[in-house]
Design an enzyme around this catalytic site. Structure first.
Site, PDB file in Angstrom:
ATOM      1  N   ASP A 301       0.849  -1.209   0.000  1.00  0.00           N
ATOM      2  CA  ASP A 301       0.000   0.000   0.000  1.00  0.00           C
ATOM      3  C   ASP A 301       0.874   1.245   0.000  1.00  0.00           C
ATOM      4  OD1 ASP A 301      -1.948  -1.925   0.415  1.00  0.00           O
ATOM      5  OD2 ASP A 301      -2.081  -1.537   2.575  1.00  0.00           O
TER       6      ASP A 301
HETATM    7  C1  26A Z   1     -12.106  -6.681   1.640  1.00  0.00           C
HETATM    8  N1  26A Z   1     -10.858  -6.831   2.373  1.00  0.00           N
HETATM    9  C2  26A Z   1     -10.478  -8.183   2.666  1.00  0.00           C
HETATM   10  C3  26A Z   1     -10.064  -5.746   2.695  1.00  0.00           C
HETATM   11  C4  26A Z   1      -8.872  -5.854   3.438  1.00  0.00           C
HETATM   12  C5  26A Z   1      -8.095  -4.702   3.606  1.00  0.00           C
HETATM   13  N2  26A Z   1      -8.448  -3.506   3.110  1.00  0.00           N
HETATM   14  C6  26A Z   1      -9.603  -3.459   2.436  1.00  0.00           C
HETATM   15  N3  26A Z   1     -10.405  -4.528   2.233  1.00  0.00           N
HETATM   16  N4  26A Z   1      -8.247  -6.864   4.086  1.00  0.00           N
HETATM   17  C7  26A Z   1      -7.118  -6.370   4.607  1.00  0.00           C
HETATM   18  N5  26A Z   1      -7.024  -5.060   4.325  1.00  0.00           N
HETATM   19  C8  26A Z   1      -5.963  -4.112   4.687  1.00  0.00           C
HETATM   20  O1  26A Z   1      -4.812  -4.414   3.959  1.00  0.00           O
HETATM   21  C9  26A Z   1      -3.773  -3.694   4.597  1.00  0.00           C
HETATM   22  C10 26A Z   1      -2.446  -4.258   4.211  1.00  0.00           C
HETATM   23  O2  26A Z   1      -2.241  -4.182   2.852  1.00  0.00           O
HETATM   24  C11 26A Z   1      -5.551  -4.175   6.143  1.00  0.00           C
HETATM   25  O3  26A Z   1      -6.372  -3.319   6.902  1.00  0.00           O
HETATM   26  C12 26A Z   1      -4.086  -3.741   6.096  1.00  0.00           C
HETATM   27  O4  26A Z   1      -3.885  -2.466   6.647  1.00  0.00           O
END
Ligand code: 26A
Length: 346
Positions: A301
């Protein structure tokens, strides 16, 4: 009141990360696969309390595209960006609002007061992070929020859009509205693939939005999974990037740029200009000593955040990549998806 003007809007799922150290036994106990991201099922819901009670877990702002937005904002003048998604009306939402405000990121959350703010359990094992997400309120983002006149005026006043692929599990119509607006106005539209399960299980909304994407971000696993869904198992990562770059594009005034990160291995970039051969380049990743790494949560990210900051500034592709690598390196040294303060400058 006049409508504020922003360079970049990010849309996705605002989550609070509950991050602690665990081990393989813990992953097994909750049926988690190392480095994977899963949507939580009832039998896994005990993980959050377990992390807090027994693993000294910390609460850190998360949500992949919100991390990217905070990252891009970190490198840009205040109020360059805004971010949207759905939260509840609770302490977690308050924490997210406070952290974003501290970091100069303007948020316009839609609020579902009947549902708690979403959270993500992050289990750190060495340099791996395994995530279990309970979307809760984040799952209730609706296009109606985007269509409110004051929000849509802000959209019209924004130059560039970044949608986290994870949002394809929530509101493809909202993502599509931004994508179509960008193509109509010849603005830039960017999408991340987010996780292997997006190309795998959200193949149709992904196929619908890809033609609108000027930039597509992913890692090697996501690129491979996407290629498999297209009937191309066992092709190399550069070939996956090339294939993705060549897919249909609506706005032919802009090239398609595909950026595939591979951890410490070179970043693969494929550029497809209308009517030309796809150009593939590799960019090596500056070495970061293992002992400097705090954890890898949010590294991808952060890369996208630095890259987006470059796009906002109109930088060359090479400089955008350098900015992405620089910010990822800073993020790796912090706890969770965070950036160091006092601010460092690129
Ligand atoms: C729909 N899902 C599974 C998600 C996520 C997500 N952000 C948005 N939608 N599942 C995990 N994360 C975020 O990914 C970041 C790391 O790349 C987590 O909150 C974490 O900060």
């Amino acid at each position: 009141m006049s409508t504020p003007k922003f360079k970049l809007l990010c849309l996705e799922n605002p989550l609070l990360d509950i991050q602690g150290k665990g081990d393989e036994a813990m992953l097994k106990q909750y049926s988690l696969k190392l480095d994977d991201t899963l949507l939580a099922e009832d039998h896994q819901m005990g993980l959050y309390e377990d992390l807090i009670k027994n693993h000294n877990a910390k609460l850190i702002p998360g949500g992949a595209a919100q991390n990217t937005a905070r990252g891009a904002q970190y490198m840009l003048p205040p109020k360059s960006l805004w971010y949207i998604g759905c939260v509840g009306d609770d302490e977690y939402a308050k924490t997210l609002r406070e952290k974003c405000a501290e970091q100069g990121l303007h948020v316009e959350y839609s609020v579902d007061s009947t549902t708690p703010t979403g959270k993500c359990g992050v289990v750190i094992t060495g340099h791996h992070r395994t995530m279990l997400t309970h979307l809760a309120a984040a799952n209730n983002y609706k296009i109606d929020h985007l269509q409110q006149p004051h929000i849509w005026s802000m959209v019209e006043n924004t130059d560039i859009f970044y949608v986290g692929g994870y949002h394809l599990t929530v509101s493809p119509p909202a993502a599509m509205a931004l994508a179509k607006h960008a193509a109509e106005k010849n603005k830039i539209f960017m999408l991340s693939l987010s996780a292997g399960f997006i190309p795998q299980f959200f193949k149709d909304p992904l196929a619908e939005i890809l033609p609108y994407c000027d930039y597509v971000f992913g890692n090697e696993n996501e690129a491979k999974t996407w290629a498999e869904t297209q009937g191309h198992a066992d092709i190399s990562i550069p070939e996956c990037a090339k294939l993705l770059a060549k897919t249909t594009k609506v706005n032919t005034k802009r090239p398609r740029v595909v950026i595939i990160t591979q951890g410490t291995d070179p970043t693969i970039v494929a550029v497809a200009e209308e009517g030309q051969e796809v150009d593939i380049k590799e960019y090596s990743v500056p070495v970061i000593e293992s002992n400097l790494i705090n954890d890898t949560n949010g590294a991808g990210d952060a890369f996208a955040g630095g890259f987006c900051a470059g796009v906002v500034e109109g930088d060359s592709l090479e400089l955008c990549i350098k900015k992405g690598q620089w910010l990822a390196r800073l993020g790796l040294q912090e706890l969770g998806p965070s950036y160091p303060y006092p601010k460092q400058t690129f």
